[in-house]
Motif scaffolding. Structure first.
Motif, PDB file in Angstrom:
ATOM      1  N   PRO A 180       2.922  33.516 -14.871  1.00  0.00           N
ATOM      2  CA  PRO A 180       4.361  32.805 -15.612  1.00  0.00           C
ATOM      3  C   PRO A 180       5.211  32.090 -14.684  1.00  0.00           C
ATOM      4  CG  PRO A 180       4.270  35.146 -15.082  1.00  0.00           C
ATOM      5  CD  PRO A 180       2.780  34.764 -14.830  1.00  0.00           C
ATOM      6  N   GLU A 181       4.827  32.194 -13.173  1.00  0.00           N
ATOM      7  CA  GLU A 181       5.837  31.664 -12.141  1.00  0.00           C
ATOM      8  C   GLU A 181       5.143  30.401 -11.738  1.00  0.00           C
ATOM      9  OE1 GLU A 181       9.143  32.336 -11.081  1.00  0.00           O
ATOM     10  OE2 GLU A 181       8.978  33.484 -13.213  1.00  0.00           O
ATOM     11  N   ARG A 182       4.223  29.911 -12.479  1.00  0.00           N
ATOM     12  CA  ARG A 182       3.501  28.788 -11.916  1.00  0.00           C
ATOM     13  C   ARG A 182       4.402  27.354 -11.766  1.00  0.00           C
ATOM     14  NH1 ARG A 182      -0.785  26.765 -15.778  1.00  0.00           N
ATOM     15  NH2 ARG A 182       1.165  26.418 -17.199  1.00  0.00           N
ATOM     16  N   GLU A 183       5.012  27.075 -12.762  1.00  0.00           N
ATOM     17  CA  GLU A 183       6.018  25.973 -12.591  1.00  0.00           C
ATOM     18  C   GLU A 183       7.108  26.130 -11.808  1.00  0.00           C
ATOM     19  OE1 GLU A 183       4.970  23.106 -13.997  1.00  0.00           O
ATOM     20  OE2 GLU A 183       3.313  24.061 -14.578  1.00  0.00           O
ATOM     21  N   ASN A 184       7.725  27.370 -11.536  1.00  0.00           N
ATOM     22  CA  ASN A 184       8.820  27.702 -10.795  1.00  0.00           C
ATOM     23  C   ASN A 184       8.309  27.366  -9.324  1.00  0.00           C
ATOM     24  OD1 ASN A 184      10.858  28.083 -12.822  1.00  0.00           O
ATOM     25  ND2 ASN A 184      10.641  30.192 -13.054  1.00  0.00           N
ATOM     26  N   LEU A 185       7.279  28.280  -9.155  1.00  0.00           N
ATOM     27  CA  LEU A 185       6.515  27.949  -7.756  1.00  0.00           C
ATOM     28  C   LEU A 185       6.082  26.591  -7.461  1.00  0.00           C
ATOM     29  CD1 LEU A 185       4.411  31.175  -8.058  1.00  0.00           C
ATOM     30  CD2 LEU A 185       6.474  30.929  -6.494  1.00  0.00           C
ATOM     31  N   ARG A 186       5.853  25.686  -8.408  1.00  0.00           N
ATOM     32  CA  ARG A 186       5.409  24.386  -7.998  1.00  0.00           C
ATOM     33  C   ARG A 186       6.716  23.607  -7.768  1.00  0.00           C
ATOM     34  NH1 ARG A 186       0.618  22.219  -9.259  1.00  0.00           N
ATOM     35  NH2 ARG A 186      -0.856  23.180 -10.312  1.00  0.00           N
ATOM     36  N   ALA A 228       3.296  35.387 -10.210  1.00  0.00           N
ATOM     37  CA  ALA A 228       4.199  36.055 -10.603  1.00  0.00           C
ATOM     38  C   ALA A 228       5.247  36.846  -9.906  1.00  0.00           C
ATOM     39  CB  ALA A 228       3.864  37.530 -11.706  1.00  0.00           C
ATOM     40  N   HIS A 229       6.454  37.201 -10.224  1.00  0.00           N
ATOM     41  CA  HIS A 229       7.461  37.781  -9.058  1.00  0.00           C
ATOM     42  C   HIS A 229       6.898  38.892  -8.321  1.00  0.00           C
ATOM     43  CE1 HIS A 229      11.283  38.957  -7.620  1.00  0.00           C
ATOM     44  NE2 HIS A 229      11.105  40.140  -8.175  1.00  0.00           N
ATOM     45  N   GLN A 230       6.078  39.740  -9.073  1.00  0.00           N
ATOM     46  CA  GLN A 230       5.440  40.875  -8.217  1.00  0.00           C
ATOM     47  C   GLN A 230       4.800  40.672  -7.099  1.00  0.00           C
ATOM     48  OE1 GLN A 230       2.563  42.898 -10.367  1.00  0.00           O
ATOM     49  NE2 GLN A 230       2.166  44.304  -8.652  1.00  0.00           N
ATOM     50  N   LYS A 231       3.923  39.428  -7.044  1.00  0.00           N
ATOM     51  CA  LYS A 231       3.255  39.007  -6.133  1.00  0.00           C
ATOM     52  C   LYS A 231       3.515  38.414  -5.103  1.00  0.00           C
ATOM     53  CE  LYS A 231      -0.220  40.831  -8.264  1.00  0.00           C
ATOM     54  NZ  LYS A 231      -0.933  41.816  -8.077  1.00  0.00           N
ATOM     55  N   GLY A 232       4.900  38.014  -5.030  1.00  0.00           N
ATOM     56  CA  GLY A 232       5.664  37.547  -3.814  1.00  0.00           C
ATOM     57  C   GLY A 232       5.319  36.248  -3.392  1.00  0.00           C
ATOM     58  N   GLN A 233       4.720  35.054  -4.149  1.00  0.00           N
ATOM     59  CA  GLN A 233       4.554  33.889  -3.535  1.00  0.00           C
ATOM     60  C   GLN A 233       5.873  33.180  -3.353  1.00  0.00           C
ATOM     61  OE1 GLN A 233       3.073  35.108  -6.721  1.00  0.00           O
ATOM     62  NE2 GLN A 233       0.887  34.721  -6.322  1.00  0.00           N
ATOM     63  N   ASP A 234       6.934  33.431  -3.955  1.00  0.00           N
ATOM     64  CA  ASP A 234       8.153  32.887  -3.750  1.00  0.00           C
ATOM     65  C   ASP A 234       8.721  33.065  -2.154  1.00  0.00           C
ATOM     66  OD1 ASP A 234       8.437  35.495  -4.341  1.00  0.00           O
ATOM     67  OD2 ASP A 234      10.644  35.216  -4.875  1.00  0.00           O
ATOM     68  N   VAL A 235       8.393  34.241  -1.830  1.00  0.00           N
ATOM     69  CA  VAL A 235       8.641  34.641  -0.282  1.00  0.00           C
ATOM     70  C   VAL A 235       7.611  33.753   0.498  1.00  0.00           C
ATOM     71  CG1 VAL A 235       8.539  36.549   1.363  1.00  0.00           C
ATOM     72  CG2 VAL A 235       9.185  37.120  -0.989  1.00  0.00           C
ATOM     73  N   LEU A 236       6.637  33.730   0.176  1.00  0.00           N
ATOM     74  CA  LEU A 236       5.618  33.048   1.075  1.00  0.00           C
ATOM     75  C   LEU A 236       6.011  31.435   0.923  1.00  0.00           C
ATOM     76  CD1 LEU A 236       2.879  32.987   2.501  1.00  0.00           C
ATOM     77  CD2 LEU A 236       1.660  32.851   0.590  1.00  0.00           C
ATOM     78  N   LEU A 237       6.515  30.924   0.176  1.00  0.00           N
ATOM     79  CA  LEU A 237       6.876  29.582  -0.165  1.00  0.00           C
ATOM     80  C   LEU A 237       8.086  29.306   0.794  1.00  0.00           C
ATOM     81  CD1 LEU A 237       6.295  28.402  -3.636  1.00  0.00           C
ATOM     82  CD2 LEU A 237       4.761  28.028  -1.693  1.00  0.00           C
ATOM     83  N   ARG A 238       9.065  30.539   0.776  1.00  0.00           N
ATOM     84  CA  ARG A 238      10.031  30.366   1.856  1.00  0.00           C
ATOM     85  C   ARG A 238       9.563  30.368   3.221  1.00  0.00           C
ATOM     86  NH1 ARG A 238      12.484  33.905  -1.972  1.00  0.00           N
ATOM     87  NH2 ARG A 238      12.573  35.510  -0.520  1.00  0.00           N
ATOM     88  N   ALA A 239       8.896  31.027   3.468  1.00  0.00           N
ATOM     89  CA  ALA A 239       8.138  31.327   4.958  1.00  0.00           C
ATOM     90  C   ALA A 239       7.582  30.138   5.281  1.00  0.00           C
ATOM     91  CB  ALA A 239       7.141  32.537   4.998  1.00  0.00           C
ATOM     92  N   ALA A 246       7.568  24.436  -3.921  1.00  0.00           N
ATOM     93  CA  ALA A 246       6.779  24.490  -3.154  1.00  0.00           C
ATOM     94  C   ALA A 246       7.081  23.349  -2.190  1.00  0.00           C
ATOM     95  CB  ALA A 246       5.327  23.943  -3.637  1.00  0.00           C
ATOM     96  N   PRO A 247       7.069  23.468  -0.750  1.00  0.00           N
ATOM     97  CA  PRO A 247       7.448  22.709   0.262  1.00  0.00           C
ATOM     98  C   PRO A 247       6.085  21.811   0.664  1.00  0.00           C
ATOM     99  CG  PRO A 247       7.159  24.698   1.254  1.00  0.00           C
ATOM    100  CD  PRO A 247       6.999  24.864  -0.205  1.00  0.00           C
ATOM    101  N   ASP A 248       5.768  20.937   1.586  1.00  0.00           N
ATOM    102  CA  ASP A 248       4.873  20.270   1.838  1.00  0.00           C
ATOM    103  C   ASP A 248       3.798  21.116   2.468  1.00  0.00           C
ATOM    104  OD1 ASP A 248       6.044  17.998   1.338  1.00  0.00           O
ATOM    105  OD2 ASP A 248       6.524  17.334   3.342  1.00  0.00           O
ATOM    106  N   GLY A 249       2.487  20.798   2.173  1.00  0.00           N
ATOM    107  CA  GLY A 249       1.303  21.410   2.633  1.00  0.00           C
ATOM    108  C   GLY A 249       0.691  22.716   1.707  1.00  0.00           C
ATOM    109  N   VAL A 250       1.293  22.877   0.569  1.00  0.00           N
ATOM    110  CA  VAL A 250       0.940  23.834  -0.371  1.00  0.00           C
ATOM    111  C   VAL A 250       0.049  23.079  -1.420  1.00  0.00           C
ATOM    112  CG1 VAL A 250       1.872  25.456  -2.022  1.00  0.00           C
ATOM    113  CG2 VAL A 250       2.961  25.229   0.190  1.00  0.00           C
ATOM    114  N   GLU A 251      -1.037  23.920  -1.678  1.00  0.00           N
ATOM    115  CA  GLU A 251      -1.892  23.263  -2.752  1.00  0.00           C
ATOM    116  C   GLU A 251      -2.104  24.638  -3.768  1.00  0.00           C
ATOM    117  OE1 GLU A 251      -6.651  22.619  -3.303  1.00  0.00           O
ATOM    118  OE2 GLU A 251      -5.898  22.066  -1.400  1.00  0.00           O
ATOM    119  N   PHE A 252      -2.077  24.355  -5.102  1.00  0.00           N
ATOM    120  CA  PHE A 252      -2.092  25.158  -6.213  1.00  0.00           C
ATOM    121  C   PHE A 252      -3.778  25.061  -6.715  1.00  0.00           C
ATOM    122  CE2 PHE A 252       2.204  24.987  -5.639  1.00  0.00           C
ATOM    123  CZ  PHE A 252       2.618  26.114  -6.009  1.00  0.00           C
ATOM    124  N   ALA A 253      -4.387  25.873  -6.374  1.00  0.00           N
ATOM    125  CA  ALA A 253      -5.893  25.921  -6.937  1.00  0.00           C
ATOM    126  C   ALA A 253      -6.174  26.277  -8.274  1.00  0.00           C
ATOM    127  CB  ALA A 253      -6.689  26.816  -6.091  1.00  0.00           C
TER     128      ALA A 253
END
Length: 347
Positions: free
Chosen positions: A217-223, A186-197, A226-233
């Motif tokens: 709710p942000e699962r598909e947007n984050l997928r 979700a937006h709150q948890k900042g995974q989008d920032v992590l993917l940019r990093a 996602a750049p290379d080297g990212v796994e969704f568990a």
């Protein structure tokens, strides 16, 4: 994050011979509460305020009338809204924000949320915050109910250091520098920032792996992002194993209060790189690293510092984190303080 906080409080009160009657949507809390002897009440509520809020308050008023509690404890902003409208101070009422509602919104909605919190103080006998930062943020908005800080606690036996290679083998993970991020997608948890990093991390460590544990709710947007080297568990109930598999745990939330994930990672003997949400510095206690919220460059640099560190250095950082979590994060300390508070209000 609310259910893991509430569950041990419910179990503790039952073990002390009291009656605990949690009201919540069906899910993690309902199943475990009933299994431990609680009188669970189904309360179907959505996360955001809206047209359904009036019906939720009416339903909660019926639950309170049926269960006739000595004290009502309202966890999260939505329960704080519906519960205080339903009870209106007729019985001792405790409100636990789990991060203030106005932190998640902006503009006119934020002004309304702040105004509501100031108004609802008249129906709040005690405000319980998870950290000093959260209490201070409320005071800064003139939310002036009698307040106390009771830190989150975790199960130190469940989240204990274990062998990293064994954990990776059991989870089917490859060896290599590994970052784990646990939380609702979700937006709150900042995974989008992590993917940019992450591209910056991979530039310096091409073999590095990032694992996002959770769903939302942000699962598909984050997928898609996602750049290379990212796994969704996906959603998992064995998060202790994922912490064990990590070299470092990322907690890049935009807003939070005394993060359970950070405490769990520390107890598991893993260093944490967290954003500067409320309680982050207090939680880490000088271990790990705190970076500015939303700063993907600083986040990448912090992760790389740990991923390129020596095995001995990582082990020392993990031991320091475990010691701090053991000293300040035991859930039994939290439940003891909660029991004292509830007894004083019921009396």
């Amino acid at each position: 994050g609310v259910a893991p906080v509430v569950e041990p409080l419910v179990v503790d009160e039952i073990e002390r011979g009291h009656t605990a009657a949690p009201a919540s949507p069906r899910g993690q809390l309902s199943g475990r509460a009933v299994a431990n002897g609680a009188e669970w009440h189904r309360w179907d509520a959505v996360r955001a305020p809206g047209i359904s809020s009036a019906h939720e308050a009416i339903r909660l008023a019926d639950i309170v009338a049926d269960s006739r509690p000595d004290v009502a404890v309202l966890h999260s902003s939505k329960a704080g809204l519906a519960g205080r409208l339903a009870i209106r101070g007729k019985i001792p009422t405790v409100f636990v924000p789990h991060a203030w509602s106005f932190q998640a919104v902006s503009g006119a909605t934020r002004l309304f949320a702040e105004s509501w919190e100031r108004f609802a103080i008249r129906w709040t006998h005690r405000l319980v915050c998870m950290c000093d930062d959260e209490l201070a943020r409320g005071r800064g908005r003139r939310i002036a109910a009698p307040g106390v800080v009771i830190r989150n606690g975790i199960d130190l036996d469940r989240f204990a250091p274990r062998d990293q290679h064994t954990a990776r083998r059991d989870l089917g993970l490859v060896e290599g520098p590994t970052v784990v991020c646990v939380g609702r997608l979700a937006h709150q948890k900042g995974q989008d920032v992590l993917l940019r990093a992450w591209p910056s991390v991979r530039e310096r460590l091409p073999e590095a792996n990032l694992i996002l544990v959770g769903d939302g709710p942000e699962r598909e947007n984050l997928r898609r992002a996602a750049p290379d080297g990212v796994e969704f568990a996906g959603a998992r109930d064995d998060t202790q194993n994922w912490f064990a598999a990590a070299d470092v745990v990322a907690v890049p939330s935009g807003w939070e209060t005394m993060s359970l994930v950070a405490l769990e990672a520390m107890a598991s003997g893993r260093p944490v790189v967290a954003s500067a949400f409320d309680g982050a510095a207090d939680c880490l206690g000088g271990s790990g690293e705190v970076v500015p919220i939303g700063d993907h460059v600083a986040l990448a640099d912090g992760l790389v510092r740990y991923l390129t560190g020596s095995p001995a250095g990582l082990a020392a950082e993990g031991a320091k984190a475990r010691e701090l979590a053991t000293r300040t994060g035991d859930y039994r300390q939290s439940t003891e303080r909660w029991n004292d508070l509830l007894r004083s209000l019921a009396g």
